[in-house]
Design an enzyme around this catalytic site. Structure first.
Site, short mmCIF file in Angstrom:
data_model
loop_
_atom_site.label_atom_id
_atom_site.label_comp_id
_atom_site.label_asym_id
_atom_site.label_seq_id
_atom_site.Cartn_x
_atom_site.Cartn_y
_atom_site.Cartn_z
N VAL A 37 -35.85 14.97 23.90
CA VAL A 37 -37.30 14.84 23.73
C VAL A 37 -37.86 13.83 24.73
O VAL A 37 -38.75 14.14 25.52
CB VAL A 37 -37.65 14.42 22.28
CG1 VAL A 37 -39.14 14.12 22.15
CG2 VAL A 37 -37.26 15.53 21.31
N CYS B 178 -33.34 20.40 15.10
CA CYS B 178 -34.53 20.13 14.29
C CYS B 178 -34.62 20.87 12.96
O CYS B 178 -34.86 20.26 11.93
CB CYS B 178 -35.78 20.46 15.10
SG CYS B 178 -36.11 19.22 16.34
N PHE C 232 -42.08 26.06 8.68
CA PHE C 232 -42.68 27.41 8.76
C PHE C 232 -41.95 28.27 9.79
O PHE C 232 -41.70 29.46 9.57
CB PHE C 232 -44.17 27.32 9.13
CG PHE C 232 -45.09 27.24 7.95
CD1 PHE C 232 -44.97 26.20 7.04
CD2 PHE C 232 -46.07 28.19 7.74
CE1 PHE C 232 -45.82 26.11 5.94
CE2 PHE C 232 -46.92 28.11 6.64
CZ PHE C 232 -46.80 27.07 5.74
N GLN D 78 -32.80 22.54 10.63
CA GLN D 78 -32.06 22.21 9.41
C GLN D 78 -32.35 20.78 8.97
O GLN D 78 -32.63 20.50 7.80
CB GLN D 78 -30.57 22.41 9.66
CG GLN D 78 -29.74 21.88 8.51
CD GLN D 78 -28.41 22.57 8.41
OE1 GLN D 78 -28.30 23.78 8.58
NE2 GLN D 78 -27.39 21.81 8.12
N ALA E 21 -33.55 8.35 25.88
CA ALA E 21 -33.62 9.26 27.04
C ALA E 21 -32.95 10.58 26.70
O ALA E 21 -32.09 11.05 27.45
CB ALA E 21 -32.98 8.60 28.25
N THR F 278 -29.43 13.64 10.15
CA THR F 278 -29.33 13.64 8.69
C THR F 278 -28.31 12.57 8.29
O THR F 278 -27.27 12.41 8.93
CB THR F 278 -28.87 15.03 8.20
OG1 THR F 278 -29.80 16.00 8.70
CG2 THR F 278 -28.82 15.09 6.69
N SER G 246 -40.18 10.64 17.76
CA SER G 246 -39.12 11.30 16.98
C SER G 246 -39.75 11.92 15.73
O SER G 246 -40.77 11.43 15.24
CB SER G 246 -38.08 10.27 16.52
OG SER G 246 -37.75 9.36 17.53
C1 UDX Z 1 -37.92 23.80 17.42
C2 UDX Z 1 -39.44 24.04 17.38
O1 UDX Z 1 -39.71 25.37 17.91
C3 UDX Z 1 -40.16 22.98 18.21
O2 UDX Z 1 -41.57 23.15 18.09
C4 UDX Z 1 -39.76 21.61 17.70
O3 UDX Z 1 -40.37 20.60 18.50
C5 UDX Z 1 -38.26 21.44 17.71
O4 UDX Z 1 -37.64 22.49 16.96
P1 UDX Z 1 -35.98 24.27 19.17
O5 UDX Z 1 -35.07 23.97 18.03
O6 UDX Z 1 -35.76 23.56 20.47
O7 UDX Z 1 -37.50 23.97 18.76
O8 UDX Z 1 -35.93 25.84 19.51
P2 UDX Z 1 -36.56 27.15 18.83
O9 UDX Z 1 -37.04 28.03 19.90
O10 UDX Z 1 -37.54 26.81 17.77
O11 UDX Z 1 -35.28 27.86 18.18
C6 UDX Z 1 -34.59 27.32 17.07
C7 UDX Z 1 -33.51 28.28 16.62
O12 UDX Z 1 -34.06 29.45 16.02
C8 UDX Z 1 -32.60 28.78 17.76
O13 UDX Z 1 -31.27 28.81 17.33
C9 UDX Z 1 -33.12 30.17 18.02
O14 UDX Z 1 -32.17 31.02 18.59
C10 UDX Z 1 -33.52 30.61 16.61
N1 UDX Z 1 -34.53 31.68 16.59
C11 UDX Z 1 -35.78 31.44 17.07
C12 UDX Z 1 -34.20 32.92 16.08
O15 UDX Z 1 -33.07 33.16 15.64
N2 UDX Z 1 -35.16 33.90 16.06
C13 UDX Z 1 -36.42 33.71 16.53
O16 UDX Z 1 -37.23 34.65 16.47
C14 UDX Z 1 -36.74 32.43 17.05
P1 ADP Z 2 -33.61 13.98 20.71
O1 ADP Z 2 -33.24 15.44 20.69
O2 ADP Z 2 -34.39 13.56 19.50
O3 ADP Z 2 -34.23 13.54 21.98
P2 ADP Z 2 -31.09 12.77 21.57
O4 ADP Z 2 -29.87 12.48 20.76
O5 ADP Z 2 -31.01 13.79 22.66
O6 ADP Z 2 -32.23 13.16 20.52
O7 ADP Z 2 -31.63 11.43 22.23
C1 ADP Z 2 -31.83 10.23 21.57
C2 ADP Z 2 -31.43 9.08 22.50
O8 ADP Z 2 -31.82 7.85 21.88
C3 ADP Z 2 -29.94 8.97 22.80
O9 ADP Z 2 -29.72 9.04 24.20
C4 ADP Z 2 -29.55 7.58 22.23
O10 ADP Z 2 -28.57 6.92 23.01
C5 ADP Z 2 -30.87 6.85 22.26
N1 ADP Z 2 -30.95 5.70 21.34
C6 ADP Z 2 -30.65 5.66 20.02
N2 ADP Z 2 -30.89 4.44 19.51
C7 ADP Z 2 -31.36 3.67 20.52
C8 ADP Z 2 -31.81 2.30 20.63
N3 ADP Z 2 -31.83 1.48 19.57
N4 ADP Z 2 -32.22 1.87 21.83
C9 ADP Z 2 -32.22 2.68 22.91
N5 ADP Z 2 -31.83 3.98 22.87
C10 ADP Z 2 -31.40 4.47 21.70
#
Ligand code: UDX
Ligand code: ADP
Length: 463
Positions: free
Chosen positions: A14, A277, A227, A279, A11, A95, A132
């Protein structure tokens, strides 16, 4: 095959928003989100939606529209698995911090635990959907576990990566550029793909729902993030050159972005990208490439991370240099801690690393962020293990009023691009600061001319 019952394991950032939107758009489908974290589930069930565990614009309304009707949050994982025909795995894949692949490979232990639990509990056929972000060919591992541990029931594994960005998650889910579904090419695989396509077709036109084989789908997600991150590192690389040559990175970004082959999005120079995501996924890509002996491919993508680390480090170093080569005992106000605006997520935020560098130089840091809680800030710093928890507490104060954070500061550093920072009373902030008063705008969002007129010494990125 019509899906009536969906379970989502995890929960988090994502699983929560994605399932809330599915429930909102598919009133005939019962959606149950489960998590091992009891507090998180309690927060999702909180009557007061301002207390949901995740802040996303529009999320609270969507949750309110469906919660208790066809959207449920629960810790009863077994029951939810049993009831569902389709199970999304949406747990975290950080990671690895130990063993082979430490610091590079994705840690799949949570995914494996989920697969084992599904295998043990399931009494009838299930479609298991990877939500995920996973290394390519993870579906095979999940399949092996399910088939060898299971109760003889049939499992279909689909890959359905999530492309939502935090801060715009609800809009991204309601109006996605595309939905990607990967599955087996045989008849059973195609049937499972069809069932998931039908779920999304409740609100997304079918021409935007792409279906591929499972390996293409898994690799597309890593590629998309690589990308996107590469674009940020590319413009950030140019920002340093702009600072040396008198060019302005915003003007350069605009000029190249008008070329329709390049496009204007994702060209905002910054203090460095963060988030859970970019890194992680690139390190994972590098690890996978290396494991196939593709060293040039690995080196190419690794450079995106090297550039990002450099951008974060040089921001902090520039503050020290500009403040007459010492920040020892000086108050530096941080506006923003989240990795981007409109989220309370701080994972891998540049602010953590800039703060760490400045603490090393004995600065006193005062943080204000509109959505990030104090305990998250200390948790982020303590996680680095650079110094003791007491030392972090001593070096960093967290404020609920931005004007308090900036009072008596020698410098202000903008780390997150929150809109509200633009409309502050900057004259008042200036009046209450030590002089000369410096602003380091790590997001290029403030009105440089107006701030200079007030008397600030102003430095943006790439100018
Ligand atoms: C990213 C992807 O966009 C998304 O499709 C994927 O599902 C998860 O990873 P997110 O990390 O939530 O999403 O945010 P994003 O808007 O991509 O920004 C990532 C980082 O890049 C942030 O720190 C943002 O500030 C930075 N960024 C983004 C910049 O510094 N410059 C930009 O032009 C765009
Ligand atoms: P993301 O950004 O990928 O959604 P989060 O860390 O925000 O990652 O959420 C992942 C969730 O998955 C956490 O709330 C964690 O407690 C849950 N989780 C991890 N392993 C299990 C498991 N085996 N069963 C149920 N929930 C889990």
């Amino acid at each position: 095959m019509k899906i009536k019952n969906i379970c989502c394991i995890g929960a988090g950032y994502v699983g929560g928003p994605t399932m809330a939107v599915i429930a909102h758009k598919c009133p005939d489908i019962k959606v149950t989100i489960v998590d091992i974290n009891e507090q998180r589930i309690a927060d999702w069930n909180n009557e007061d939606v301002s207390k949901l565990p995740i802040y996303e614009p529009g999320l609270a309304d969507i949750v309110l529209s469906a919660r208790g009707k066809n959207l449920f949050f629960s810790t009863d994982i077994e029951k939810a698995i049993n009831e569902a025909e389709m199970i999304f795995i949406s747990v975290n894949t950080p990671t690895k911090t130990y063993g082979v692949g430490k610091g590079m490979a994705a840690d799949l232990k949570y995914i494996e635990l989920c697969a084992r639990q599904i295998a043990e509990v399931a009494k009838d056929d299930k479609i298991v959907v990877e939500k995920s972000t996973l290394p390519v060919r993870t579906a095979q591992a999940i399949k092996n576990i399910l088939e060898n541990t299971g109760n003889g029931v049939n499992f279909q594994i689909l890959s359905n990566p999530e492309f939502l960005a935090e801060g715009t998650a609800i809009d991204d889910l309601l109006h996605p550029d595309r939905v990607l579904i990967g599955g087996d090419t045989d008849e059973a695989g195609q049937k499972a793909i069809g069932a998931l396509v039908d779920v999304y077709a409740n609100w997304i036109s079918r021409d935007k729902i792409l279906t591929t084989n499972v390996w293409s789908s898994e690799l597309s997600k890593l590629t998309a993030n690589a990308f996107l991150a590469q674009r940020v590192s590319s413009i950030n690389a140019m920002s340093e050159l702009c600072e040396k040559t008198g060019a302005d990175v915003n003007e350069v970004a605009k000029a190249i972005g008008m070329d329709s082959r390049i496009g204007s999005k994702f060209l905002k120079s910054s203090v460095g990208f963060g988030g859970s995501c970019f890194q992680k996924d690139i390190l994972n890509l590098v690890y996978i490439a290396k494991s196939y002996g593709l060293n040039e491919v690995a080196d190419y993508w690794e450079q995106v991370i090297i550039m990002n680390d450099h951008q974060k480090r040089r921001f902090g170093a520039n503050i020290v240099k500009t403040l007459y080569n010492t920040v020892s005992g000086k108050k530096i106000a941080f506006l923003g801690w989240a990795f981007k605006k409109d989220t309370n997520d701080t994972r891998e935020s540049a602010s953590i690393y800039v703060a760490d560098d400045l603490l090393y130089e004995q600065a006193n840091i005062a943080v204000y962020d509109p959505k990030v809680k104090e305990k998250a800030i200390y948790r982020d710093l303590n996680y680095l293990s650079t110094r003791t928890e007491e030392e972090n507490k001593k070096g960093v104060t967290v404020h609920i009023d931005p004007y308090e954070a900036c009072k008596d500061a020698h410098a202000i550093a903008v780390l997150t691009e929150w809109d509200e920072f633009k409309t502050y009373d900057w004259q008042k902030i200036y009046d209450n600061m030590k002089k000369p008063a410096f602003v380091f705008d790590g997001r290029n969002i403030l009105d440089e001319g107006a701030l200079r007129d007030i008397g600030f010494i102003f430095q943006g990125i790439g100018k």
